[in-house]
Write a protein that holds these residues in place. Structure first.
Motif, PDB file in Angstrom:
ATOM      1  N   PHE A  38      32.296 -26.038   5.802  1.00  0.00           N
ATOM      2  CA  PHE A  38      31.657 -24.757   6.106  1.00  0.00           C
ATOM      3  C   PHE A  38      31.745 -24.398   7.591  1.00  0.00           C
ATOM      4  N   ASP A  39      31.940 -25.414   8.449  1.00  0.00           N
ATOM      5  CA  ASP A  39      31.824 -25.237   9.893  1.00  0.00           C
ATOM      6  C   ASP A  39      30.428 -24.706  10.236  1.00  0.00           C
ATOM      7  N   ALA A  40      29.450 -25.200   9.462  1.00  0.00           N
ATOM      8  CA  ALA A  40      28.039 -24.830   9.650  1.00  0.00           C
ATOM      9  C   ALA A  40      27.187 -25.844   8.893  1.00  0.00           C
ATOM     10  N   ASP A  41      25.917 -25.913   9.234  1.00  0.00           N
ATOM     11  CA  ASP A  41      25.018 -26.805   8.511  1.00  0.00           C
ATOM     12  C   ASP A  41      24.861 -26.328   7.068  1.00  0.00           C
ATOM     13  N   PRO A  42      24.891 -27.262   6.102  1.00  0.00           N
ATOM     14  CA  PRO A  42      24.727 -26.869   4.700  1.00  0.00           C
ATOM     15  C   PRO A  42      23.254 -26.759   4.301  1.00  0.00           C
ATOM     16  N   ILE A  43      22.990 -25.859   3.379  1.00  0.00           N
ATOM     17  CA  ILE A  43      21.659 -25.697   2.792  1.00  0.00           C
ATOM     18  C   ILE A  43      21.788 -25.941   1.296  1.00  0.00           C
ATOM     19  N   LEU A  44      20.956 -26.801   0.758  1.00  0.00           N
ATOM     20  CA  LEU A  44      20.931 -27.013  -0.686  1.00  0.00           C
ATOM     21  C   LEU A  44      20.165 -25.855  -1.319  1.00  0.00           C
ATOM     22  N   THR A  45      20.817 -25.118  -2.183  1.00  0.00           N
ATOM     23  CA  THR A  45      20.181 -23.952  -2.807  1.00  0.00           C
ATOM     24  C   THR A  45      19.689 -24.229  -4.216  1.00  0.00           C
ATOM     25  N   GLN A  46      20.221 -25.288  -4.836  1.00  0.00           N
ATOM     26  CA  GLN A  46      19.826 -25.610  -6.210  1.00  0.00           C
ATOM     27  C   GLN A  46      20.337 -26.998  -6.555  1.00  0.00           C
ATOM     28  N   SER A  47      19.577 -27.699  -7.386  1.00  0.00           N
ATOM     29  CA  SER A  47      20.099 -28.948  -7.949  1.00  0.00           C
ATOM     30  C   SER A  47      19.859 -28.931  -9.455  1.00  0.00           C
ATOM     31  N   LEU A  48      20.704 -29.657 -10.150  1.00  0.00           N
ATOM     32  CA  LEU A  48      20.611 -29.803 -11.603  1.00  0.00           C
ATOM     33  C   LEU A  48      20.733 -31.281 -11.926  1.00  0.00           C
ATOM     34  N   SER A  49      19.848 -31.780 -12.771  1.00  0.00           N
ATOM     35  CA  SER A  49      19.900 -33.172 -13.212  1.00  0.00           C
ATOM     36  C   SER A  49      20.194 -33.190 -14.702  1.00  0.00           C
ATOM     37  N   PHE A  50      21.081 -34.088 -15.112  1.00  0.00           N
ATOM     38  CA  PHE A  50      21.478 -34.192 -16.511  1.00  0.00           C
ATOM     39  C   PHE A  50      21.300 -35.611 -17.026  1.00  0.00           C
ATOM     40  N   GLU A  51      20.802 -35.747 -18.230  1.00  0.00           N
ATOM     41  CA  GLU A  51      20.741 -37.020 -18.937  1.00  0.00           C
ATOM     42  C   GLU A  51      21.967 -37.144 -19.847  1.00  0.00           C
ATOM     43  N   PHE A  52      22.336 -36.021 -20.449  1.00  0.00           N
ATOM     44  CA  PHE A  52      23.468 -35.970 -21.371  1.00  0.00           C
ATOM     45  C   PHE A  52      24.461 -34.925 -20.874  1.00  0.00           C
ATOM     46  N   GLY A  53      25.676 -34.972 -21.414  1.00  0.00           N
ATOM     47  CA  GLY A  53      26.671 -33.972 -21.072  1.00  0.00           C
ATOM     48  C   GLY A  53      26.173 -32.575 -21.411  1.00  0.00           C
ATOM     49  N   SER A  54      26.606 -31.586 -20.646  1.00  0.00           N
ATOM     50  CA  SER A  54      26.115 -30.216 -20.825  1.00  0.00           C
ATOM     51  C   SER A  54      26.841 -29.471 -21.945  1.00  0.00           C
ATOM     52  N   GLU A  55      28.059 -29.866 -22.245  1.00  0.00           N
ATOM     53  CA  GLU A  55      28.927 -29.150 -23.185  1.00  0.00           C
ATOM     54  C   GLU A  55      29.054 -27.672 -22.803  1.00  0.00           C
ATOM     55  N   GLN A  56      28.825 -27.362 -21.550  1.00  0.00           N
ATOM     56  CA  GLN A  56      28.900 -25.977 -21.090  1.00  0.00           C
ATOM     57  C   GLN A  56      30.344 -25.498 -21.101  1.00  0.00           C
ATOM     58  N   GLU A  57      30.536 -24.276 -21.543  1.00  0.00           N
ATOM     59  CA  GLU A  57      31.857 -23.652 -21.578  1.00  0.00           C
ATOM     60  C   GLU A  57      32.447 -23.655 -20.163  1.00  0.00           C
TER      61      GLU A  57
END
Length: 180
Positions: A38-57
């Protein structure tokens, strides 16, 4: 016939409550890599935790993670265990971040249900697969070992493979970052 014993559930922003999740998401190696990208400090905007696969398209994060500058987004995927065949592995199309854009309603990188409708979303998913076919690119299944980290560009087409063995977990932690 395989019987589903669970629904894929994602826990959003678990790092608010988990010191371990914060330590993983903000590990020095990853944050320094993203800072340099980024050539800049990063900001975490969201996190996602998974136990199982998402099967997301298959999708690009720009459609669902809305930012003022959508291409200034990077994601990390941290394996919390060795990922096994049939567990709903992360899939991705290599080089797909370099493909052109599909614009919802002719002008937006992000999808809005009310504005664009379900048909445009279906057309976009089909478009991603068609782009891979046109280029002769097959999706790759990511089978990392515990602790491996995959960093990707906002435009990388990725998703979740079908879960073949519903008793298998695919524990992982995802973070979406933008620059300050």
């Amino acid at each position: 016939e395989q019987v589903r014993v669970h629904e894929s559930i994602r826990i959003v922003d678990y790092y608010f409550f988990s010191k371990t999740a914060r330590e993983l998401l903000f590990n020095i190696t990853t944050t320094e890599f993203i800072r340099k990208a980024f050539d800049a400090d990063p900001i975490l905007t969201q996190s996602l935790s998974f136990e199982f696969g998402s099967e997301q398209e298959m999708h690009r994060d720009t459609a669902f993670v809305i930012m003022n500058s959508p291409m200034k987004l990077a994601a990390i995927w941290i394996a919390l265990e060795d990922v096994q065949e049939g567990s709903g592995e992360l899939l991705y199309y290599p080089t797909s971040h370099r493909w052109g854009d599909f614009l919802f309603s002719g002008r937006f990188k992000h999808w809005d249900r009310e504005r664009d409708g379900e048909q445009q979303l279906a057309d976009w998913h089909a478009w991603l697969h068609e782009q891979g076919r046109k280029r002769g690119i097959e999706p790759i299944k990511f089978r990392p070992k515990k602790g491996d980290i995959f960093v990707w560009h906002a435009g990388l087409a990725h998703g979740g493979a079908p879960i073949v063995n519903s008793k298998m977990t695919r524990r992982s932690l995802v973070g979406h970052f933008c620059p300050t």
